[in-house]
Structure formats: structure tokens, C-alpha cells
Design a protein around this motif. Sequence first.
Motif, PDB file in Angstrom:
ATOM      1  N   ILE A 260       0.820  -1.215   0.000  1.00 25.09           N
ATOM      2  CA  ILE A 260       0.000   0.000   0.000  1.00 25.09           C
ATOM      3  C   ILE A 260       0.853   1.264   0.000  1.00 25.09           C
ATOM      4  CG2 ILE A 260      -1.712   1.334   1.308  1.00 25.09           C
ATOM      5  CD1 ILE A 260      -2.727  -1.366   2.429  1.00 25.09           C
ATOM      6  N   SER A 269      -1.173  -1.467  -4.918  1.00 28.30           N
ATOM      7  CA  SER A 269      -1.835  -0.849  -3.765  1.00 28.30           C
ATOM      8  C   SER A 269      -3.213  -1.460  -3.552  1.00 28.30           C
ATOM      9  CB  SER A 269      -1.963   0.665  -3.972  1.00 28.30           C
ATOM     10  OG  SER A 269      -0.695   1.272  -4.040  1.00 28.30           O
ATOM     11  N   ILE A 273      -4.606  -3.366  -0.199  1.00 29.10           N
ATOM     12  CA  ILE A 273      -5.870  -3.038   0.462  1.00 29.10           C
ATOM     13  C   ILE A 273      -6.777  -4.262   0.522  1.00 29.10           C
ATOM     14  CG2 ILE A 273      -8.012  -1.714   0.243  1.00 29.10           C
ATOM     15  CD1 ILE A 273      -5.881   0.025   1.279  1.00 29.10           C
TER      16      ILE A 273
END
Length: 320
Positions: A260, A269, A273
Amino acid sequence: ASINSIFTPLPIVLTLPLIYLALKIMPAKQIINYLFSTLYFLAAIVIFANILAFFSPSTFTSISPLLELFFSNIDLYQGTRTDALVGKVYPRATLFFVAAGIYYFFIGNLFRFFVLLFALILAVSKSGVLILIMLMLFKIQKGFLFSSKFIIFISIFVALGFLTNLIYPNYYDVLISLFIGQSETANLRIRHAVSFLDYFDQNWTSLFFGQGIGTSFFTLGNNSFEMNIELDHLETIRRYGLIWATAFYATVLLICFRLIFMNTDKSNSAIGIALFAGFIAAGTNPVLISPPFMILLVGAYGSLNITNMRYSQSNLNLKY
């Protein structure tokens, strides 16, 4: 300990070599895409089954054996429920819709995001809906607020809200009570947590190395001995020990953090998540140590290795 429960981790043990072989013949991101595409397909089936239960309960009842055959672990309520207008179809992998949904939201595939969100609503996964919506708020930025996409997004969101209220008239009341800790589910988990602390207060030596697979403990949640509780982060500590659980949780969170915050690749990213979302959501039911989560974890780790290789190559290029 239950003899049958000793074989519970067997699917995970068999899955890991297959994931390793898959990493050798295909990119890590392709494994992630296959996993999330499968969850998207599963979500579409959940939506279809529940809508069918709404319009034709008899047909839904007739295909119930097919649904049970198609999904190896399914919590199936035939016909209608007292608190809703549809039948509930809840596959065991439902909570991983959260990971897939937030991934598609962060890469901009809003159609798949709404399909997975609607499936969570129809499956009455209240914690899954809350986690997905809360993580979604981190993505909403100033540029998105003043775009045409935001208007479309809000319109679809409002339409889903009205549809949810039609299907489940008391859905939002239950969601709010869960959020503030006053729902039956929240109280059940609180009693599980209290029993967990009481057990290790009296058996603190088991805390570090765990009770082992197939063991049970007495919980006030159900007033009975249970081998699985709906707090899988604590259940993992009870079963495998604090030492192993801490190392496992630290590994997961470190991979999330590096994907991230320590790369500029948008898809990486999103994978970070998604892994974090899957880690949080899977802990609300006994599915944390399961093949879907291990596939997600290994795929995320593979993506992290690719990022590290690219970073190293860029440093070498700068040096020479």
C-alpha cells in the motif's frame, strides 16, 4: 479433541503446493485476478439465487440441491425468511467478497464492485458490508467528488439502498446496532471474547503454543464447548498459539503495508488493500486459515516480490 477436526487444515495443506506451482507458471497478479474473478462469479450466483427466491420460491427450493452441490460449504435457507423477502444463500467464501470488492473499487471497476456489494447485502453479511463501505471511504478524494463518475456512483449507491430497504425492511437498524455493539451478533462475539480471556487466564501456559487442532473450549456465547468461534483472530491464537499467530499476523500486515505505502503501482496498492480487507473480514467468521485467504496471501506476496525486483533494477540502472 475431535478426530474429524484434525483433518480441517487438510485443504489448506493441499492448496499451498498448488499455489506454489501456479506461481512458477503464471504471474502473481494473474492468480489474484483468477481468485477475484471466481469470487465475482460466485457473487453473481448468490444474487441470482436470492432474486429467484424472491420471484419464484418453488423454483428456488428445487435448485437448492444443485446449489449445495456447486458450493461445498453453503449456509442455505430455503424459501423466505421472517426478517426478509428473499431466501438467504451464504457460501463460506462470502466474506472474501469484501477483498474482491475493495480491489475492484480501487482499480476503478465499479460494476464488479457493486455486484459484490449487492451480494454481501443479499447474503446478510452485515460485518462484510460495514468493512467494505468503511474501506471504500479511504478512496474518495476531492477530484472524485467533483466528477461525473461520483454522480453515477452515488446514484447506483442510492438505488441499492432503496432496493435493500425493500428486501430487508429492518436492515439498516440491524447494521447500526451492529456498529454500536448492540446487536445479537455483537453480543455473541463479546461473550466469546470474554470466555477466551477467562480460559487463558486459567490456562496461561497454553496461550503461547496453543491447544492444537481439533480442540474445543467452553464459551458463554453458546453455553457449550466450541471448536470454532466467530472471532477467528482469537481462535487462531487459541488453536495455534500466540507465537505462531503473532508471526503470521505480522507477515500479513507487513505485506499489506509494503504494497500500500511503499510502491507507486496502483494495482499493487489495490492488492494490499484487498489483503488487509480480507484479513479483517475473515476474522469475523472461522475462515481466516482457509484456502481462499492463503491464495490471496501468496498472490500478494508474489506481487510484492515483483515490486522489489523492479525497485532493485531501477536502482541498478541509476547506479550505472
